[in-house]
Scaffold this motif. Sequence first.
Motif, short mmCIF file in Angstrom:
data_model
loop_
_atom_site.label_atom_id
_atom_site.label_comp_id
_atom_site.label_asym_id
_atom_site.label_seq_id
_atom_site.Cartn_x
_atom_site.Cartn_y
_atom_site.Cartn_z
N ILE A 159 -41.12 -53.82 -2.61
CA ILE A 159 -41.59 -53.45 -1.28
C ILE A 159 -41.24 -51.99 -0.99
CG2 ILE A 159 -41.17 -53.78 1.20
CD1 ILE A 159 -40.91 -56.79 0.58
N GLY A 160 -40.00 -51.60 -1.29
CA GLY A 160 -39.59 -50.22 -1.07
C GLY A 160 -40.42 -49.24 -1.87
N ARG B 6 -34.22 -52.13 -1.14
CA ARG B 6 -35.48 -51.51 -0.75
C ARG B 6 -35.43 -49.99 -0.94
NH1 ARG B 6 -38.91 -53.77 4.33
NH2 ARG B 6 -38.22 -55.67 3.27
N GLU B 7 -34.29 -49.40 -0.64
CA GLU B 7 -34.13 -47.96 -0.82
C GLU B 7 -34.17 -47.57 -2.29
OE1 GLU B 7 -33.69 -43.96 0.21
OE2 GLU B 7 -34.38 -45.73 1.33
N GLU C 205 -44.18 -49.19 -0.42
CA GLU C 205 -44.28 -48.53 0.89
C GLU C 205 -44.35 -47.02 0.73
OE1 GLU C 205 -40.92 -49.95 3.07
OE2 GLU C 205 -42.02 -51.64 3.96
N GLU D 128 -37.67 -57.06 -2.84
CA GLU D 128 -37.21 -55.97 -1.98
C GLU D 128 -37.39 -54.61 -2.66
OE1 GLU D 128 -35.69 -55.75 1.26
OE2 GLU D 128 -36.79 -57.63 1.36
N VAL D 129 -37.04 -54.53 -3.94
CA VAL D 129 -37.22 -53.26 -4.67
C VAL D 129 -38.69 -52.88 -4.69
CG1 VAL D 129 -36.97 -52.11 -6.90
CG2 VAL D 129 -35.15 -53.61 -6.08
#
Length: 342
Positions: free
Chosen positions: A89-90, A296-297, A93, A86-87
């Motif tokens: 991917i953020g 993700r943020e 992106e 998740e980290v």
Amino acid sequence: MDGRDAPAPAGVTIYEVAQRAGVSIATVSRALRGTGPVADATREKVMRAVEELRFTPSRAGVSLAEGRHAANGIVFPNLSGPYFAEVLIGYEEVASELGRSVVILSTKGRGAVRDLVRELAGRVDGLAVFGSTVPGDVVDELVASGLPLVLISHAGRPGAMTLRSENAAPARALAAHLLGHGHRAFAFLGAPYATGDDVDERWQGVRGVLGGAVEPVATAEYTVEAGYEAALRLLGGRRRPEAVICSDDEVALGAILAAEHLGLPVPHEVALTGWDDIMAARHARPALTTVRQPMRELGAQAARALDRLIAGGRAEPGHRTLDTELIIRGSCGPHPPGRSLS
């Protein structure tokens, strides 16, 4: 001490190397890359200036000299598991939106980590480093070199931009919530590896509320498998805790499986909690009480911060903490009457 052995001055740039050598920054760039025509005498002047200034080429100035952007680097301890995914991917992106490619280094199972990180730092515009993955002395080198640097899930550090999610306050709230259920014997499963990292902050927050009633119990890794193995030993022992606070959701999911294997219904025989709020935590049986952090943020903010540092050159470093949220579900039992969720 020989001056060449001293730490590099902070903020030395490719412009200063060019000025010292009496050449253009484009010539410095070609000499450092080993590309394009550079006379031997000129190359020698450039390398002498590099040595005298103790300059570490970060690619930020080199790329700028050539009028183009190179890649960003990011260093993780491990690329497996939903948290790191998740980290990442953020981060990717946002990096893509900014027109930057990403070079990823996972240090798990790798030797010569110092050399790998130094090599990566020499071919990117800027670097993001997760947690305590990189030894402190190498981080000091990177800061001194002037390389744009963001430390993720890391305590504030002079000279570096740091970014993490809140740990201490929700850990205290979680511990207080479990006390509200009447539990008096606790274990913290997944004991901290490094002072000041995220798990250590969680442990300090929990211990600040529970004191000697909570025992730290190490796991080999922060994984389902390691949580299962450690929880089997913990819950199968004579001094079984009434509540187990796990360092992250993967460890907690492993602990739920161990409790099931031992015939201990959760939460009736043992309460369990996690941290992160990965998707599997919501679908576990029972659903897992946890602390939701914006994974993700966290990656997205790191990519933006690094981009600002690269664009601003010597922008002032700082520290930012993202909010987290205590999420109460069934794994620690019904909510105690008359008590707040946070």
